[in-house]
Design an enzyme around this catalytic site. Structure first.
Site, PDB file in Angstrom:
ATOM      1  N   ASN A 104       0.812  -1.221   0.000  1.00 56.62           N
ATOM      2  CA  ASN A 104       0.000   0.000   0.000  1.00 56.62           C
ATOM      3  C   ASN A 104       0.849   1.276   0.000  1.00 56.62           C
ATOM      4  O   ASN A 104       0.535   2.243  -0.694  1.00 56.62           O
ATOM      5  CB  ASN A 104      -0.965  -0.005   1.186  1.00 56.62           C
ATOM      6  CG  ASN A 104      -1.953  -1.151   1.087  1.00 56.62           C
ATOM      7  OD1 ASN A 104      -2.001  -1.830   0.054  1.00 56.62           O
ATOM      8  ND2 ASN A 104      -2.723  -1.384   2.133  1.00 56.62           N
ATOM      9  N   THR A 149     -15.109  37.703 -31.383  1.00 57.44           N
ATOM     10  CA  THR A 149     -15.923  37.270 -30.245  1.00 57.44           C
ATOM     11  C   THR A 149     -17.161  36.657 -30.886  1.00 57.44           C
ATOM     12  O   THR A 149     -17.605  37.137 -31.940  1.00 57.44           O
ATOM     13  CB  THR A 149     -16.330  38.435 -29.312  1.00 57.44           C
ATOM     14  OG1 THR A 149     -17.201  39.312 -30.024  1.00 57.44           O
ATOM     15  CG2 THR A 149     -15.131  39.228 -28.809  1.00 57.44           C
ATOM     16  N   HIS A 150     -17.690  35.624 -30.299  1.00 56.46           N
ATOM     17  CA  HIS A 150     -18.834  34.882 -30.887  1.00 56.46           C
ATOM     18  C   HIS A 150     -18.503  34.371 -32.290  1.00 56.46           C
ATOM     19  O   HIS A 150     -19.403  34.187 -33.105  1.00 56.46           O
ATOM     20  CB  HIS A 150     -20.112  35.749 -30.956  1.00 56.46           C
ATOM     21  CG  HIS A 150     -20.387  36.501 -29.704  1.00 56.46           C
ATOM     22  ND1 HIS A 150     -21.144  35.999 -28.676  1.00 56.46           N
ATOM     23  CD2 HIS A 150     -19.978  37.732 -29.291  1.00 56.46           C
ATOM     24  CE1 HIS A 150     -21.206  36.884 -27.687  1.00 56.46           C
ATOM     25  NE2 HIS A 150     -20.501  37.938 -28.032  1.00 56.46           N
ATOM     26  N   SER A 271      -7.439  11.982 -47.539  1.00 57.35           N
ATOM     27  CA  SER A 271      -8.680  11.212 -47.508  1.00 57.35           C
ATOM     28  C   SER A 271      -8.432   9.932 -48.290  1.00 57.35           C
ATOM     29  O   SER A 271      -7.618   9.915 -49.215  1.00 57.35           O
ATOM     30  CB  SER A 271      -9.788  12.036 -48.159  1.00 57.35           C
ATOM     31  OG  SER A 271     -10.775  11.180 -48.691  1.00 57.35           O
ATOM     32  N   LYS A 277      -7.864  16.246 -50.630  1.00 56.32           N
ATOM     33  CA  LYS A 277      -8.009  16.578 -49.210  1.00 56.32           C
ATOM     34  C   LYS A 277      -6.694  16.703 -48.450  1.00 56.32           C
ATOM     35  O   LYS A 277      -5.742  15.968 -48.669  1.00 56.32           O
ATOM     36  CB  LYS A 277      -8.859  15.515 -48.522  1.00 56.32           C
ATOM     37  CG  LYS A 277     -10.313  15.597 -48.907  1.00 56.32           C
ATOM     38  CD  LYS A 277     -10.999  16.751 -48.238  1.00 56.32           C
ATOM     39  CE  LYS A 277     -11.845  16.247 -47.095  1.00 56.32           C
ATOM     40  NZ  LYS A 277     -12.470  17.350 -46.383  1.00 56.32           N
ATOM     41  N   GLU A 284      -7.506  17.622 -34.743  1.00 54.35           N
ATOM     42  CA  GLU A 284      -8.795  17.051 -34.326  1.00 54.35           C
ATOM     43  C   GLU A 284      -8.582  16.004 -33.243  1.00 54.35           C
ATOM     44  O   GLU A 284      -9.383  15.861 -32.321  1.00 54.35           O
ATOM     45  CB  GLU A 284      -9.512  16.430 -35.528  1.00 54.35           C
ATOM     46  CG  GLU A 284     -10.023  17.478 -36.497  1.00 54.35           C
ATOM     47  CD  GLU A 284     -10.517  16.880 -37.820  1.00 54.35           C
ATOM     48  OE1 GLU A 284     -11.320  17.540 -38.474  1.00 54.35           O
ATOM     49  OE2 GLU A 284     -10.093  15.771 -38.192  1.00 54.35           O
ATOM     50  N   TYR A 311      -6.603   1.868   2.326  1.00 54.01           N
ATOM     51  CA  TYR A 311      -6.449   1.429   0.934  1.00 54.01           C
ATOM     52  C   TYR A 311      -7.600   0.520   0.523  1.00 54.01           C
ATOM     53  O   TYR A 311      -8.060  -0.302   1.299  1.00 54.01           O
ATOM     54  CB  TYR A 311      -5.110   0.669   0.779  1.00 54.01           C
ATOM     55  CG  TYR A 311      -4.921   0.093  -0.610  1.00 54.01           C
ATOM     56  CD1 TYR A 311      -4.347   0.859  -1.618  1.00 54.01           C
ATOM     57  CD2 TYR A 311      -5.361  -1.196  -0.921  1.00 54.01           C
ATOM     58  CE1 TYR A 311      -4.198   0.353  -2.896  1.00 54.01           C
ATOM     59  CE2 TYR A 311      -5.224  -1.719  -2.203  1.00 54.01           C
ATOM     60  CZ  TYR A 311      -4.644  -0.938  -3.189  1.00 54.01           C
ATOM     61  OH  TYR A 311      -4.514  -1.440  -4.451  1.00 54.01           O
ATOM     62  N   GLN A 316      -6.341   0.556  -7.587  1.00 58.56           N
ATOM     63  CA  GLN A 316      -5.486  -0.026  -8.619  1.00 58.56           C
ATOM     64  C   GLN A 316      -5.903   0.454 -10.011  1.00 58.56           C
ATOM     65  O   GLN A 316      -5.075   0.603 -10.900  1.00 58.56           O
ATOM     66  CB  GLN A 316      -5.590  -1.552  -8.539  1.00 58.56           C
ATOM     67  CG  GLN A 316      -4.862  -2.295  -9.622  1.00 58.56           C
ATOM     68  CD  GLN A 316      -4.712  -3.783  -9.285  1.00 58.56           C
ATOM     69  OE1 GLN A 316      -4.000  -4.116  -8.352  1.00 58.56           O
ATOM     70  NE2 GLN A 316      -5.389  -4.639 -10.014  1.00 58.56           N
TER      71      GLN A 316
HETATM   72  N1  ARG Z   1      -1.558  -3.705  -7.289  1.00 58.86           N
HETATM   73  C1  ARG Z   1      -2.033  -2.860  -6.227  1.00 58.86           C
HETATM   74  C2  ARG Z   1      -2.322  -1.462  -6.789  1.00 58.86           C
HETATM   75  O1  ARG Z   1      -1.904  -1.193  -7.846  1.00 58.86           O
HETATM   76  C3  ARG Z   1      -1.002  -2.758  -5.148  1.00 58.86           C
HETATM   77  C4  ARG Z   1      -1.499  -2.656  -3.764  1.00 58.86           C
HETATM   78  C5  ARG Z   1      -2.256  -3.833  -3.356  1.00 58.86           C
HETATM   79  N2  ARG Z   1      -2.479  -3.810  -1.962  1.00 58.86           N
HETATM   80  C6  ARG Z   1      -3.341  -4.642  -1.379  1.00 58.86           C
HETATM   81  N3  ARG Z   1      -3.407  -4.564  -0.139  1.00 58.86           N
HETATM   82  N4  ARG Z   1      -4.084  -5.431  -2.061  1.00 58.86           N
HETATM   83  O2  ARG Z   1      -2.961  -0.676  -6.170  1.00 58.86           O
END
Ligand code: ARG
Length: 486
Positions: A104, A149-150, A271, A277, A284, A311, A316
């Site tokens: 984490n 403008t506009h 094109s 073209k 775009e 977490y 993820q």
């Molecule tokens: N692969 C997870 C992510 O990208 C990593 C952390 C996972 N932690 C857990 N306690 N499952 O967030």
């Protein structure tokens, strides 16, 4: 490797569903660096032995040069790297690498390192694009065009003024990202899964080794917060909307109806069927990809908003949105820069458009004001003149005294004064007399160009310093590793 208390292995389909390994290819390098700093810190604080540290660091170092097999059973890059380290260094040493940290804090670290690098790259690209705008502006300080403008012709102006407006917009994008960096460049490493650790680690030392300006202190905050991601994405989304607006102008101006500019061949598409073209597909796509990035920002915000504290695996999913925002914005900036540097500007056509309309009406009204006539009255006089000129299909300076006299009488104004003013006002005189700070007048262009050039240099120095600070820290880390493993 992590499934100590879980009986069954994941089926292929479930593993594929759970795995982030494909998205993680973007953070392999950061994950290794983070693991190196963490290992060194563990050793420096006598949590692991020199021998353990050596083995782990050598294994990590060798992984830097290997192409990792992402088709493994690992759920993510953190598991894969740890399992490879254990394979190379042996369980007795390699098994100690993950002491006092968690995936984490690891993943939060990797994302922060990736975003801080991306911010530096985008900031550099922004300065390159701004420089292209300012250098084009330098060549077009005398190129007259209508300002809109506009999407209706409004006032006569200069092409340089248009370009400098966008340079200023991009300077603000730079400022925003530069500030976001401060929130990003804080280390979450050592926060553990959520509540910290009983092992005597030194979070400040890993932060320093990795070039962070500080740490995210609260371990719950450090592991579960992604507000810095939302902030980054929002800044990129704003940047892209700005690029999209320039694209839109250039798309319109390169139509045969406008013909103000012509894009170099390498930034247009043919094109499949119409041989004549020359389509502005690249611009775009900037418009189209902006929509995608706004979608990415929305994805991040909606992921975060309902998440309970701590977490959650939902987090993820936001990684691919980040990578795509970075990749698209960097490419969009690089391409726009090249478009600007290869642009053909049809000065004659721009001037013709500015001349063919009544763009100097406000300049005439202001001259009347300078002759003690209240603006509301001069607005009425000039509006009346435009109406007569339009009906008789003449430019304003071709109106005769009899055509002027009616409106002069209505407004109790000297018709000769009106005559003198309309005859002496041209698009060029307007631009000479346009003096207000930041206006589209000739004098202001020179001042603004010089000022923006200076600003580019100052901004470059700041980004270079940030780049260097990170490199210096990482060089220091690498030296320490070499020293220990030699
Ligand atoms: N692969 C997870 C992510 O990208 C990593 C952390 C996972 N932690 C857990 N306690 N499952 O967030």
């Amino acid at each position: 490797m992590y499934r100590s208390r879980l009986g069954a292995d994941l089926s292929d389909i479930t593993l594929d569903y759970v795995s982030s390994i494909n998205d993680d290819t973007q953070i392999i390098f950061y994950d290794i660096l983070g693991s190196q700093a963490h290992t060194l810190m563990l050793y420096e604080n006598q949590i692991i032995t020199k021998n353990d540290a050596r083995k782990i660091l050598s294994a990590l170092q060798s992984l830097k040069n290997e192409k990792l097999d992402t088709l493994s059973e690992a759920e993510d890059i953190h598991e894969l790297i740890e399992s490879l380290v254990i394979k190379k260094a042996g369980m007795t040493s390699g098994g100690k690498m993950h002491t006092a940290r968690s995936r984490n804090d690891q993943v939060a670290l990797d994302i922060r390192m990736k975003i801080r690098d991306d911010i530096n790259i985008i900031c550099n690209c922004l300065l390159d694009t701004i420089e292209a705008l300012v250098s084009l502006a330098t060549n077009h300080q005398k190129t007259i065009m209508p300002l809109y403008t506009h999407l209706q012709q409004a006032q006569v102006g200069l092409f340089s003024h248009y370009l400098l407006a966008h340079a200023d917009v991009l300077f603000r994008d730079f400022d925003r990202l530069y500030t976001t960096f401060v929130h990003v460049n804080q280390s979450p490493l050592g926060a553990g899964p959520v509540g910290g650790t009983s092992i005597a680690i030194d979070r400040h030392s890993t932060a320093k080794m990795l070039g962070f300006d500080g740490i995210v202190e609260n371990s719950l905050d450090a592991t579960s917060t992604r507000d810095f991601v939302a902030e980054y994405m929002a800044m990129v989304a704003i940047l892209m909307t700005n690029l999209s607006r320039i694209s839109e102008d250039f798309i319109i101006w390169s139509t045969s109806e406008f013909s103000f500019i012509e894009l170099a061949d390498e930034f247009t598409s043919p094109s499949s069927v119409m041989p004549q073209k020359k389509n502005p597909d690249i611009l775009e796509l900037t418009r189209g990809k902006t929509a995608e990035i706004i979608g990415n920002l929305t994805a991040v915000l909606t992921t975060i908003k309902g998440l309970a504290s701590g977490y959650g695996r939902d987090l993820q999913q936001i990684k691919s949105s980040i990578w795509s925002a970075s990749k698209i914005s960097i490419s969009a900036l690089m391409i726009l820069k090249s478009i600007l540097l290869t642009l053909h500007v049809n000065e004659k056509q721009m001037k013709k458009a500015a001349e063919s309309s009544y763009l100097i009406a406000l300049d005439i009204a202001e001259k009347l004001v300078q002759n003690e006539i209240p603006f509301r009255t001069s607005h009425k006089i000039t509006g009346g003149l435009v109406q007569i000129a339009h009906e008789s299909k003449k430019p304003l300076n071709k109106l005769g005294i009899t055509e002027i006299s009616q409106i002069a009488k209505e407004t109790k104004t000297d018709p000769n004064l009106i005559m003198k003013i309309i005859q002496s006002t041209t698009i060029t005189s307007s631009l000479k007399e346009r003096k207000s700070f930041g206006s589209s007048g000739y004098d202001e262009q020179k001042r603004m160009i010089a000022d923006r050039m200076k600003k580019i240099n100052i901004y470059r120095t700041s980004t270079t310093k940030r780049d260097n600070d990170i490199s210096k820290a990482l060089d220091g880390l690498s030296n320490k590793i070499n020293e220990l493993t030699k």
